[in-house]
Write a protein that holds these residues in place. Sequence first.
Motif, short mmCIF file in Angstrom:
data_model
loop_
_atom_site.label_atom_id
_atom_site.label_comp_id
_atom_site.label_asym_id
_atom_site.label_seq_id
_atom_site.Cartn_x
_atom_site.Cartn_y
_atom_site.Cartn_z
N HIS A 153 60.11 29.58 52.85
CA HIS A 153 59.46 29.86 54.14
C HIS A 153 57.97 30.14 53.96
N ASP A 154 57.55 30.57 52.76
CA ASP A 154 56.12 30.65 52.49
C ASP A 154 55.47 29.27 52.55
N LEU A 155 56.17 28.28 51.98
CA LEU A 155 55.64 26.92 51.98
C LEU A 155 55.56 26.36 53.39
N LEU A 156 56.54 26.69 54.23
CA LEU A 156 56.52 26.22 55.61
C LEU A 156 55.32 26.80 56.37
N ARG A 157 54.99 28.06 56.10
CA ARG A 157 53.84 28.65 56.79
C ARG A 157 52.53 28.07 56.27
N ILE A 158 52.45 27.87 54.96
CA ILE A 158 51.26 27.25 54.39
C ILE A 158 51.08 25.83 54.94
N GLY A 159 52.19 25.16 55.21
CA GLY A 159 52.13 23.83 55.78
C GLY A 159 51.83 23.80 57.26
N ALA A 168 51.38 23.29 49.46
CA ALA A 168 50.84 24.48 48.79
C ALA A 168 50.17 24.14 47.47
N ARG A 169 50.69 23.15 46.76
CA ARG A 169 50.12 22.79 45.46
C ARG A 169 48.71 22.21 45.61
N GLN A 170 48.40 21.74 46.79
CA GLN A 170 47.09 21.13 47.02
C GLN A 170 46.11 22.02 47.76
N VAL A 171 46.60 22.95 48.57
CA VAL A 171 45.68 23.71 49.43
C VAL A 171 45.48 25.15 48.99
N LEU A 172 46.33 25.69 48.10
CA LEU A 172 46.17 27.07 47.66
C LEU A 172 45.09 27.17 46.59
N ASN A 173 44.24 28.19 46.71
CA ASN A 173 43.19 28.44 45.73
C ASN A 173 43.15 29.93 45.41
N LEU A 174 42.99 30.24 44.12
CA LEU A 174 42.80 31.63 43.72
C LEU A 174 41.33 31.97 43.90
N VAL A 175 41.04 32.93 44.78
CA VAL A 175 39.66 33.23 45.16
C VAL A 175 39.40 34.72 45.02
N GLU A 176 38.13 35.08 45.08
CA GLU A 176 37.71 36.48 45.16
C GLU A 176 37.32 36.78 46.61
N LEU A 177 37.95 37.77 47.20
CA LEU A 177 37.67 38.17 48.58
C LEU A 177 37.05 39.57 48.60
N PRO A 178 36.33 39.89 49.66
CA PRO A 178 35.81 41.26 49.79
C PRO A 178 36.96 42.27 49.87
N GLU A 179 36.69 43.47 49.42
CA GLU A 179 37.68 44.53 49.53
C GLU A 179 37.94 44.84 51.00
N PRO A 180 39.17 45.19 51.35
CA PRO A 180 39.46 45.54 52.76
C PRO A 180 38.75 46.81 53.18
N ALA A 200 42.98 36.81 45.43
CA ALA A 200 43.92 36.41 46.48
C ALA A 200 44.18 34.92 46.39
N LEU A 201 45.33 34.51 46.87
CA LEU A 201 45.67 33.08 47.00
C LEU A 201 45.47 32.70 48.46
N GLN A 202 44.45 31.89 48.71
CA GLN A 202 44.00 31.56 50.06
C GLN A 202 44.08 30.06 50.30
N TYR A 203 44.28 29.70 51.57
CA TYR A 203 44.22 28.28 51.95
C TYR A 203 43.33 28.12 53.18
N ASP A 204 42.56 27.04 53.15
CA ASP A 204 41.63 26.73 54.24
C ASP A 204 42.15 25.63 55.16
N LEU A 205 43.18 24.91 54.69
CA LEU A 205 43.82 23.84 55.44
C LEU A 205 45.32 23.99 55.33
N PHE A 206 46.05 23.55 56.35
CA PHE A 206 47.50 23.48 56.24
C PHE A 206 47.89 22.26 55.42
#
Length: 317
Positions: free
Chosen positions: A44-50, A12-24, A3-9
């Motif tokens: 609009h994806d970038l606006l939400r990430i921001g 996107a180039r700085q806060v997105l990380n490709l991570v391994e998450l538990p299965e749903p 998944a591509l996850q962010y921990d901070l707003f």
Amino acid sequence: MKALQYDLFGDARQVLNLVELPEPDAPGPGEVLVEVLYAPLNFHDLLRIGGHVAPPALPAVAGNEGVARVAAVGDEVTGLAPGDIVVLPLLLGTWRERLVAPAAGMIPLPAGDLRQYAMLGSNTPTAGLALSEYVPLAKGDWVVQSSGNGGVGRNVIALARARGLRTASVVRRPELVDELLAAGADVVLLDGPDLAARITTAIGDATVRLAIESVGGRTADALIEVLAPGGALVRYSANDDIDQDGRGAAKDIKVEFLFVAAFDHATKIAPVIAETVPLLSAGDLRVPVEAVYDLADINAALAHLVRGGKILLRVQD
């Protein structure tokens, strides 16, 4: 699960990380477990990430829309089965391999172009709801729009034509004029000086009650000038320079902002998607895709988005 996850707003180039998450978890009543296939990458994806539009609780998975394959269905779900292809509701965090989603409004899609299906979640209902929710229109009425070549613009052209409406679309590159006319537009004009006068001439002084806008500035002013009193200018992009001088208010023009995720998926968004699927199947709608990137190549995808063009993420095959 990737998944591509962010921990901070932020950027996107700085806060997105490709991570391994538990299965749903397994889907509950009224839910489905899906495998995400393709997901668009939009501004609009970038606006939400921001953190600027509908900010989610953090940490969050990015991605506002997409197409998926049903893997399992929960209790009380009817009309869907494992293997069905579906358009996902908005704002679920679709840049991940699997997720659980509400089944309300989902319909199985016929065999078709998955990349085109991936783009039905946002642009398509934005176009359809702009055409239906703000002013009453009758068959033969004219709708004017900026950004005729964009994803929303091409959906406006196709849906308006299917509903018996006529469109005058504004573009910024001359090579797009014939392309959009071939796609079903009635009139296509280049942006520039005297735009309002040229639109009026092209449509024969017809009454115009609806303009659909994403550019702002002088282009928006020109569309307001074309509108009849009591009409509406529907914005779907967060521009701050629309109608600065009060032209809309002076003409009794409503200036509305359409945020498609604010509409109910099952009762408002899903019906427009269902209306549009036959247009895709018939070849009456196609949004050109500039490039497709894997999740691991998100930085290259973000750079391409800034350069321009419709970008998709390939989540999995």
